[in-house]
Design an enzyme around this catalytic site. Structure first.
Site, PDB file in Angstrom:
ATOM      1  CB  VAL A 280     -17.336   0.773  38.097  1.00 45.21           C
ATOM      2  CG1 VAL A 280     -17.935   1.993  37.282  1.00 45.21           C
ATOM      3  CG2 VAL A 280     -16.503   1.471  38.912  1.00 45.21           C
ATOM      4  CB  ALA A 281     -18.884  -2.561  34.420  1.00 42.47           C
ATOM      5  CD  GLU A 285     -22.796   2.863  37.658  1.00 43.03           C
ATOM      6  OE1 GLU A 285     -22.604   3.325  36.599  1.00 43.03           O
ATOM      7  OE2 GLU A 285     -22.742   1.841  38.319  1.00 43.03           O
ATOM      8  CG  ASP A 327     -67.631  12.518  40.217  1.00 35.01           C
ATOM      9  OD1 ASP A 327     -68.361  11.798  41.023  1.00 35.01           O
ATOM     10  OD2 ASP A 327     -66.768  13.639  40.654  1.00 35.01           O
ATOM     11  CG  ASP A 632     -66.461  17.816  40.849  1.00 34.51           C
ATOM     12  OD1 ASP A 632     -66.989  17.514  41.953  1.00 34.51           O
ATOM     13  OD2 ASP A 632     -67.464  18.073  39.824  1.00 34.51           O
ATOM     14  CG  ASP A 636     -65.983  15.122  45.440  1.00 27.51           C
ATOM     15  OD1 ASP A 636     -67.017  14.431  46.154  1.00 27.51           O
ATOM     16  OD2 ASP A 636     -66.273  15.631  44.567  1.00 27.51           O
ATOM     17  CD  GLU A 701     -20.684  -5.313  31.211  1.00 28.06           C
ATOM     18  OE1 GLU A 701     -20.362  -5.102  32.428  1.00 28.06           O
ATOM     19  OE2 GLU A 701     -21.669  -4.920  30.692  1.00 28.06           O
ATOM     20  CG  ASP A 730     -24.149  -2.204  30.234  1.00 29.21           C
ATOM     21  OD1 ASP A 730     -24.282  -3.058  29.290  1.00 29.21           O
ATOM     22  OD2 ASP A 730     -23.678  -2.158  31.067  1.00 29.21           O
TER      23      ASP A 730
END
Length: 884
Positions: A280-281, A285, A327, A632, A636, A701, A730
C-alpha cells in the site's frame, strides 16, 4: 394558439412586454430568472459526494489492507486494527477532498469558458454569460456566434445559420424577420427563428428571446446531448501506464520481502500484514489524484493570469511549444485602431488624436482644414454609414462596441463634427457583410430624397480593381493609370509608416438595380484611403524577448499590408535582420512543401486569409514544430483546431473559435500567451518533482525492509508505521511540491520534446540512487540502535524517525533540477509548513504516551536525534553538490 414564428414583431413585443429598441429592465430580468431559471440544458446527474467518498476505498490494495485489518482484529490485535483503519479513513478523506477540488476547478472552468451573449437592457448593449439570458431579452448575434437561446428574429442583415445540431443538415439556412402564416412547421422551416446552440455562419441579426434552457428546441432533445466523460490528458495516460508498471514491481518486491521474512522465521501473519502495508505504501496510488490537483491548481493560476484552459492536455503541451503564430491586431497591439492619415483628392491628410477620444483635427501639410474641404465630409460620412460598430461613453471614457476598424471610422467622423443622428437619416436596404475571403463589406442605402447608392469599404488591392472612376476635388472622373499609380504610392507611403489601409468606394444605384453582390461591387467610384494605426502593447516587446530566450519562435500573422506588418514587427524586435516576410499572394503560389522549405526563416505573414493559417500550421508541424495558433473569427477555427495549442480571443473571439481552442485569452494579449507557457512549463516540472519525491521515498521504504530480511534482522518498521509514513510524510509534502514556484531559468530553457519520457533528464537515476541511500541509512540507524529483542521498539522508533526525516529533507532536494543549494527553501511556504506539520505529527506519535503502543514507538534521547538527523542528511548532502 399561434406559434412565435407566426406572430409579427409588434405582437411578439406585446406578448413578452418588451420594446426592441430598449430591451428589458433589470426588474423584469430578475423576475423572469426566478420564474424560468438559468438558460442552461440539464446534463447528466452528478455523482453524489457519498459515492465519491466510497470510491476512495475501491482500490484493490486498500481492500486487501481492510481484509488484513479484519484478520488482525479477529486475532486480537485490536490496537493495530483500529490504527490501520483510522489511517485508511484519513487517506480516504484526503483522496475525497483532492477529487472534489479537482471537480470544482473543472466546473469553474466550464463556467468561465461558457459562451457569451450580447443583450440590450435598459437601452444599453452589454455582454453577459449566455446562461443569464432570460425570455424577452433582445439579443444581437454576429457571424461566428452560437445563438444563446431560441429567438424570434426582428432584424436580419444577411444572416445565415448552420443548424446541423438540430436537423443533421450542414448547409447554411438564410434567415429573415417576416412572420410566416403556415401551421405546424418543423424548426428547420421556421426561417424567422434562431435556435439555441446553432451557429451563425454569415451576417448578423437582432432577435427577441422566446425560449431559454429546457424550454428551447435544443432543450427538447437534451437527452441526446449527454455530458461527455472527462478525457484523461496524455500525461495522465502516461502516468497511468507507469503506475501499472510500478504496481507490478512493488508487488514483486513486496512478495520477495514476505517470502524472505517467512523463510527467516518471522510469523506468517506478521509478514502478511507487513507485506500488505508495504505494498500500500509502495504503490503510488495517490499519484493520479496529485497530478489532477496539480493540473487544476495550475489552471487556477492561469486564470489569475487571464488565460482560461479549456482542455487540460493544453497545460502539458504548452511546455513543448516551439512556435507561436499570433494575430497582430488586439493581441500584439492595443486594439484601439485610430485613423492617423487620409488620402483624398490626390492629397495626403493627417489626423491628430489618439485612441477612441473624439477630439482631433485634420491637416493638409501644416494647414488645418474643416468639413468644407472637398469630399472630406462625404468620405467620413460613408465610413460611418458602412459600419456595424457603435461608440459610447462610460465614466467619461469612450469605448467601441464592435470591430475596432469600424470604431476608428466613427471616431474619425466625429472629429469632424459628424453625428450618429446624421447616419440615422439613411435607410438600409441591404448589407453584404464583411467576409475575410472577400476582404470587403458593402451596404445599400436610401437617402431622404429616395436616392439609392452603394458604399463599399475594404482592402485597397480589392477595391481598386473594382473601381472604374475616382473622386477628385472637381468631381468624378475616369480612373486612369496615373490615378492608380498615385493611389498605390499612397498605400506604400502609409504602409511604410506602419499604417493599416482601408479603401472606400461608392456607386449610385437605380431603384430597379440588381442587388446581387457580383453586379453591385464593380464599376465603382474610388473615394479615398484611410490610414490607421493600432499601437503595439507596451508589454509585448518584453514577452517576445522572453519567448526568444525560451527557444520559442514568435510569428506575426496579419491581414495588413506587408510593409505595415514589417514596420510593426521591427518595432517589436520580432523580425531579425535575415527574417522573411511573406504575403497572401506569395502563399497562394506556394505548395505546403515549398512553404515548408522556407518557413523556418519566415517571421511575418501579411495579407493572409484564414485559409492561409491552416497552411502555415501544417508547414510548421511538418518541420517538427509544436505550434500555438491564435484566432478570433469563425474561419480561424480550422487552423486553431489543427494546431497543437489552439488559442482564441476572449474579448473579440467568436463562440465557435472558443469551442475549437484549447486556451482562451481573457484579455486578448500576447503577453498572456507567454505567461501561460511559463505556467505550463512549471506545472510539468512540478509533476516531475513529486514523482521524484514519491518514488524515491517508496524505493527507500521497500529496500529498508528487503535489506533487513536478507540480513536476517527483525522488522525495522511495523505495518502501522509504514502506513503512517505513506499518509503523512508522502502525502502533504508531495501536494506542496505541486504548488512550487517556477525555477528562475524555466523560460531560458528550450521547449520540451513532446516525446520526452517522464524519467528523462536523469530523473530515473535520481529516484533510484536517492531511494537506495534512504533505505541504507534507515537500516544503519536500526542496526546501530538495536542490539537484542529488549531494545527492538527503540531500534524501530529510530529507524521510523530516520526514514521520515530523510524523506522530509529530501523533499527540498526535489525542488531543484540541479542542486538543492540553487533555491531558497522559503520560496515555497506551503512546503515548509507541510514539512513542519509532518515533523510535529512525528513527535506526537513518538512522545505522546497514549499513541506509543499504537505506533510501536518509545521516547528518544538527544543522542538518538543527533544520530537520526546526521544520517537523514546524508542522501541530500551526498547528491546535493552534484547535478545528477
Amino acid at each position: 394558439m399561434k406559434k412565435w414564428y407566426q406572430l409579427d414583431i409588434e405582437r411578439v413585443e406585446q406578448k413578452l412586454h418588451v420594446v426592441t429598441s430598449k430591451g428589458l429592465t433589470q426588474k423584469q430580468v430578475e423576475k423572469r430568472r426566478k420564474e424560468f431559471g438559468p438558460n442552461v440544458l440539464e446534463g447528466s446527474k452528478k455523482v453524489s459526494k457519498g459515492l465519491i467518498f466510497l470510491k476512495q476505498f475501491q482500490d484493490f490494495m486498500v481492500l486487501v489492507l481492510l481484509a488484513a485489518t479484519l484478520i488482525a482484529g479477529m486475532l486480537g490485535e485490536y490496537i493495530d486494527a483500529i490504527a490501520i483503519m483510522v489511517i485508511v479513513l484519513i487517506n480516504g478523506f484526503i483522496g475525497y477532498f483532492q477529487e472534489q477540488k479537482a471537480e470544482n476547478s473543472l466546473e469553474k472552468l466550464k463556467e468561465l469558458s461558457a459562451p457569451m451573449a450580447n443583450v440590450l437592457r435598459e437601452g444599453k448593449w452589454e455582454k453577459i454569460a449566455s446562461k443569464d439570458v432570460v425570455t424577452g431579452d433582445v439579443v444581437r448575434v454576429y457571424s461566428g456566434d452560437r445563438i444563446p437561446a431560441d429567438i424570434r428574429i426582428v432584424q436580419s442583415n444577411g444572416m445565415e445559420t448552420e443548424e446541423s445540431a438540430l436537423t443533421g443538415e450542414s448547409l447554411p439556412v438564410a434567415k429573415h424577420a417576416t412572420a410566416i402564416s403556415s401551421d405546424d412547421l418543423d424548426p428547420q422551416d421556421q426561417l424567422n427563428m434562431g435556435f439555441k446552440g446553432t451557429m451563425v455562419t454569415r451576417g448578423h441579426a437582432i432577435g427577441i428571446v422566446v425560449g431559454t434552457g429546457m424550454h428551447t428546441v435544443m432543450g427538447q432533445i437534451a437527452s441526446l446531448m449527454a455530458s461527455t466523460k472527462k478525457v484523461p490528458t496524455p500525461l495522465e495516460r502516461k502516468l497511468a501506464e507507469l503506475g501499472k508498471i510500478l504496481i507490478f514491481l512493488a508487488l514483486m518486491l513486496t512478495l520477495l520481502v514476505v517470502i524472505v521474512g517467512i523463510y527467516q522465521g518471522h510469523p506468517v501473519y506478521q509478514m502478511f500484514l507487513a507485506g500488505v502495508s508495504l505494498a500500500v505504501a509502495a504503490i503510488p496510488e495517490g499519484l493520479p489524484a496529485i497530478v489532477t490537483v496539480a493540473l487544476s491548481l495550475g489552471v487556477q493560476r492561469m486564470i489569475r493570469k487571464r488565460a482560461i484552459v479549456r482542455k487540460l492536455s493544453a497545460v502539458e503541451t504548452l511546455g513543448c511549444a516551439s512556435v507561436i503564430c499570433s494575430d497582430k491586431t488586439g493581441t500584439m497591439t492595443e486594439n484601439q485602431m485610430t485613423v492617423k492619415s487620409l488620402f483624398l483628392n490626390g492629397k495626403n491628410l493627417s489626423v491628430t488624436g489618439d485612441g477612441y477620444d473624439v477630439i482631433g483635427d485634420y491637416y493638409v501639410q501644416e494647414r488645418k482644414i474643416d468639413r468644407h474641404f472637398p469630399n472630406l465630409e462625404m468620405m467620413l460620412l460613408y465610413g460611418m454609414l458602412c459600419n456595424n460598430a457603435s461608440l459610447f461613453v462610460r465614466k467619461g471614457k469612450y469605448y467601441v462596441d464592435g470591430d475596432p476598424t469600424d470604431g476608428a471610422l466613427i471616431v474619425a467622423a466625429r472629429k469632424l463634427g459628424l453625428s450618429m443622428e446624421l447616419a440615422e437619416s439613411f435607410r438600409i436596404i441591404k448589407e453584404i457583410p464583411f467576409d475575410s475571403d472577400r476582404k470587403r463589406m458593402s451596404i445599400i442605402l436610401e437617402d431622404e430624397n429616395k436616392r439609392r447608392f452603394l458604399i463599399t469599404k475594404g482592402a485597397p488591392e480589392v477595391l481598386l480593381p473594382r473601381s472604374s472612376y475616382v473622386m477628385e476635388a472637381n468631381g468624378r472622373t475616369l480612373l486612369k493609370h496615373a490615378n492608380k499609380t498615385n493611389i498605390e504610392a499612397a498605400i506604400d507611403h502609409m504602409a511604410e509608416k506602419a499604417l493599416r489601409t482601408i479603401a472606400i468606394s461608392m456607386k449610385p444605384l437605380s431603384k430597379n438595380a440588381s442587388l446581387d453582390a457580383d453586379f453591385l461591387e464593380k464599376d465603382m467610384t474610388f473615394i479615398g484611403l484611410f490610414g490607421m494605426m493600432d499601437p503595439p502593447r507596451k508589454e509585448v516587446k518584453g514577452a517576445i524577448a522572453e519567448c526568444q530566450a525560451a527557444g520559442i519562435k514568435t510569428v506575426m500573422i496579419t491581414g495588413d499590408h506587408a510593409k505595415t506588418a514589417k514596420a510593426i514587427a521591427e518595432n517589436l524586435n520580432l523580425l531579425p535582420n535575415d527574417g522573411k516576410v511573406i504575403d497572401g499572394q506569395q502563399l497562394n503560389r506556394m505548395s505546403v512543401d515549398e512553404l515548408e522549405a522556407v518557413i523556418d526563416d519566415v517571421y511575418v505573414f501579411a495579407r493572409v486569409t484564414p485559409a492561409h493559417k491552416l497552411k502555415i500550421v501544417q508547414a510548421f508541424q511538418a518541420k517538427g514544430h509544436v505550434v500555438a495558433m491564435t484566432g478570433d473569427g469563425i474561419n480561424d477555427a480550422p487552423a486553431i483546431k489543427a494546431s497543437d495549442i489552439g488559442i482564441s480571443m476572449g474579448i473579440s473571439g467568436t463562440d465557435v473559435t472558443k469551442e475549437a481552442s484549447s486556451l482562451i485569452l481573457m484579455d486578448d494579449n500576447f503577453a498572456t500567451i507567454k505567461a501561460a507557457i511559463n505556467e505550463g512549463r512549471n506545472i510539468y516540472e512540478n509533476i516531475r518533482k513529486f514523482i521524484r519525491y514519491l518514488l524515491a521515498s517508496n524505493v527507500g521504504e521497500i529496500l529498508v525492509m528487503l535489506f533487513a530480511m536478507l540480513l536476517a534482522l527483525p522488522l525495522p518498521l511495523v505495518p502501522v508505521q509504514i502506513l503512517w509514513v505513506n499518509l503523512v510524510t508522502d502525502g502533504l509534502p508531495a501536494m506542496a511540491l505541486g504548488l512550487d514556484q517556477a525555477e528562475k531559468d524555466v523560460m531560458r530553457r528550450g521547449p520540451r520534446n513532446p516525446r520526452e519520457g517522464v524519467f528523462s533528464r536523469g530523473l530515473g537515476f535520481k529516484i533510484v540512487s536517492r531511494g537506495i541511500v534512504i533505505g541504507i541509512i534507515t537500516l544503519i540507524a536500526f542496526i546501530l540502535t538495536y542490539d537484542h529483542s529488549a531494545h527492538l521498539v527503540h531500534g524501530q522508533t529510530v529507524a521510523f524517525a530516520t526514514l521520515v526525516m530523510a524523506q522530509l529533507i529530501h523533499v527540498f532536494d526535489c525542488r531543484c533540477e540541479q542542486s538543492i543549494f540553487d533555491r531558497n527553501p522559503f520560496e515555497n511556504m506551503y512546503l515548509v509548513l507541510s514539512v513542519l506539520s509532518s515533523i510535529i505529527l512525528l513527535l506526537i506519535v513518538i512522545y505522546w504516551q497514549p499513541l506509543q503502543p499504537i505506533f510501536h514507538t518509545t521516547f528518544l534521547s538527544g543522542r538518538d536525534w543527533l544520530l537520526i538527523l546526521g544520517l537523514s542528511a546524508i542522501p541530500t548532502f551526498l547528491f546535493g553538490f552534484t547535478k545528477k
